[in-house]
Design a protein around this motif. Structure first.
Motif, PDB file in Angstrom:
ATOM      1  N   TRP A   1      -3.147  -1.141   0.374  1.00  8.48           N
ATOM      2  CA  TRP A   1      -3.746  -0.970   1.698  1.00  8.48           C
ATOM      3  C   TRP A   1      -3.357  -2.109   2.630  1.00  8.48           C
ATOM      4  CZ3 TRP A   1      -9.428   0.541   0.119  1.00  8.48           C
ATOM      5  CH2 TRP A   1      -9.445   1.871  -0.299  1.00  8.48           C
ATOM      6  N   GLY A   2      -3.338  -3.326   2.124  1.00 10.88           N
ATOM      7  CA  GLY A   2      -2.947  -4.471   2.940  1.00 10.88           C
ATOM      8  C   GLY A   2      -1.507  -4.380   3.398  1.00 10.88           C
ATOM      9  N   VAL A   3      -0.622  -3.956   2.494  1.00 12.08           N
ATOM     10  CA  VAL A   3       0.785  -3.812   2.861  1.00 12.08           C
ATOM     11  C   VAL A   3       0.950  -2.715   3.901  1.00 12.08           C
ATOM     12  CG1 VAL A   3       3.049  -3.100   1.985  1.00 12.08           C
ATOM     13  CG2 VAL A   3       1.665  -4.740   0.706  1.00 12.08           C
ATOM     14  N   GLU A   4       0.252  -1.590   3.717  1.00 13.36           N
ATOM     15  CA  GLU A   4       0.353  -0.504   4.686  1.00 13.36           C
ATOM     16  C   GLU A   4      -0.172  -0.939   6.051  1.00 13.36           C
ATOM     17  OE1 GLU A   4      -1.782   2.673   2.917  1.00 13.36           O
ATOM     18  OE2 GLU A   4      -0.077   3.364   1.719  1.00 13.36           O
ATOM     19  N   ASP A   5      -1.299  -1.667   6.073  1.00 12.88           N
ATOM     20  CA  ASP A   5      -1.826  -2.155   7.342  1.00 12.88           C
ATOM     21  C   ASP A   5      -0.851  -3.112   8.014  1.00 12.88           C
ATOM     22  OD1 ASP A   5      -4.092  -0.666   7.079  1.00 12.88           O
ATOM     23  OD2 ASP A   5      -5.362  -2.307   6.384  1.00 12.88           O
ATOM     24  N   GLY A   6      -0.199  -3.943   7.232  1.00 12.79           N
ATOM     25  CA  GLY A   6       0.794  -4.855   7.791  1.00 12.79           C
ATOM     26  C   GLY A   6       1.977  -4.121   8.393  1.00 12.79           C
TER      27      GLY A   6
ATOM     28  N   VAL B   1       1.962  -1.002   9.566  1.00 13.23           N
ATOM     29  CA  VAL B   1       1.506  -0.310  10.773  1.00 13.23           C
ATOM     30  C   VAL B   1       1.380  -1.296  11.933  1.00 13.23           C
ATOM     31  CG1 VAL B   1      -0.471   0.874  11.794  1.00 13.23           C
ATOM     32  CG2 VAL B   1       0.390   1.597   9.581  1.00 13.23           C
ATOM     33  N   CYS B   2       0.810  -2.460  11.671  1.00 14.07           N
ATOM     34  CA  CYS B   2       0.629  -3.466  12.720  1.00 14.07           C
ATOM     35  C   CYS B   2       1.986  -3.955  13.232  1.00 14.07           C
ATOM     36  CB  CYS B   2      -0.201  -4.628  12.180  1.00 14.07           C
ATOM     37  SG  CYS B   2      -0.598  -5.862  13.405  1.00 14.07           S
ATOM     38  N   ALA B   3       2.919  -4.222  12.336  1.00 15.46           N
ATOM     39  CA  ALA B   3       4.237  -4.713  12.737  1.00 15.46           C
ATOM     40  C   ALA B   3       4.995  -3.662  13.542  1.00 15.46           C
ATOM     41  CB  ALA B   3       5.038  -5.112  11.504  1.00 15.46           C
ATOM     42  N   SER B   4       4.912  -2.400  13.129  1.00 20.38           N
ATOM     43  CA  SER B   4       5.621  -1.362  13.878  1.00 20.38           C
ATOM     44  C   SER B   4       4.970  -1.124  15.235  1.00 20.38           C
ATOM     45  CB  SER B   4       5.677  -0.062  13.074  1.00 20.38           C
ATOM     46  OG  SER B   4       4.380   0.392  12.782  1.00 20.38           O
ATOM     47  N   PHE B   5       3.642  -1.275  15.310  1.00 19.08           N
ATOM     48  CA  PHE B   5       2.956  -1.138  16.590  1.00 19.08           C
ATOM     49  C   PHE B   5       3.398  -2.244  17.551  1.00 19.08           C
ATOM     50  CE2 PHE B   5      -0.873  -1.887  19.262  1.00 19.08           C
ATOM     51  CZ  PHE B   5      -0.926  -0.647  19.877  1.00 19.08           C
TER      52      PHE B   5
END
Length: 51
Positions: free
Chosen positions: A19-24, A26-30
Motif C-alpha cells: 500500500w505504501g509503494v502504491e501510494d508513493g 500515485v503521489c509521484a505520478s500526480f
C-alpha cells in the motif's frame, strides 16, 4: 528471535508495504502530471507571446 512469528502478521506487514509503494507511485505520478501540465501551459503561452 523471530520478528514475525505469526504468518498472518507477515502477510499484514507485506500488505502495508505494498500500500505504501502504491501510494508513493500515485503521489509521484500526480506531481509529475502537474509539472508536465505547467510546462505545457508555459510552452503554449510563450508561443502566444503572453509569458
Amino acid at each position: 528471535m523471530k520478528v514475525f512469528g505469526d504468518p498472518r502478521d507477515k502477510k499484514k506487514f507485506r500488505r502495508y508495504i505494498v500500500w505504501g509503494v502504491e501510494d508513493g507511485i500515485v503521489c509521484a505520478s500526480f506531481m509529475a502530471g502537474i509539472a508536465l501540465a505547467g510546462w505545457v501551459f508555459h510552452l503554449i503561452f510563450s508561443v502566444l507571446g503572453v509569458a
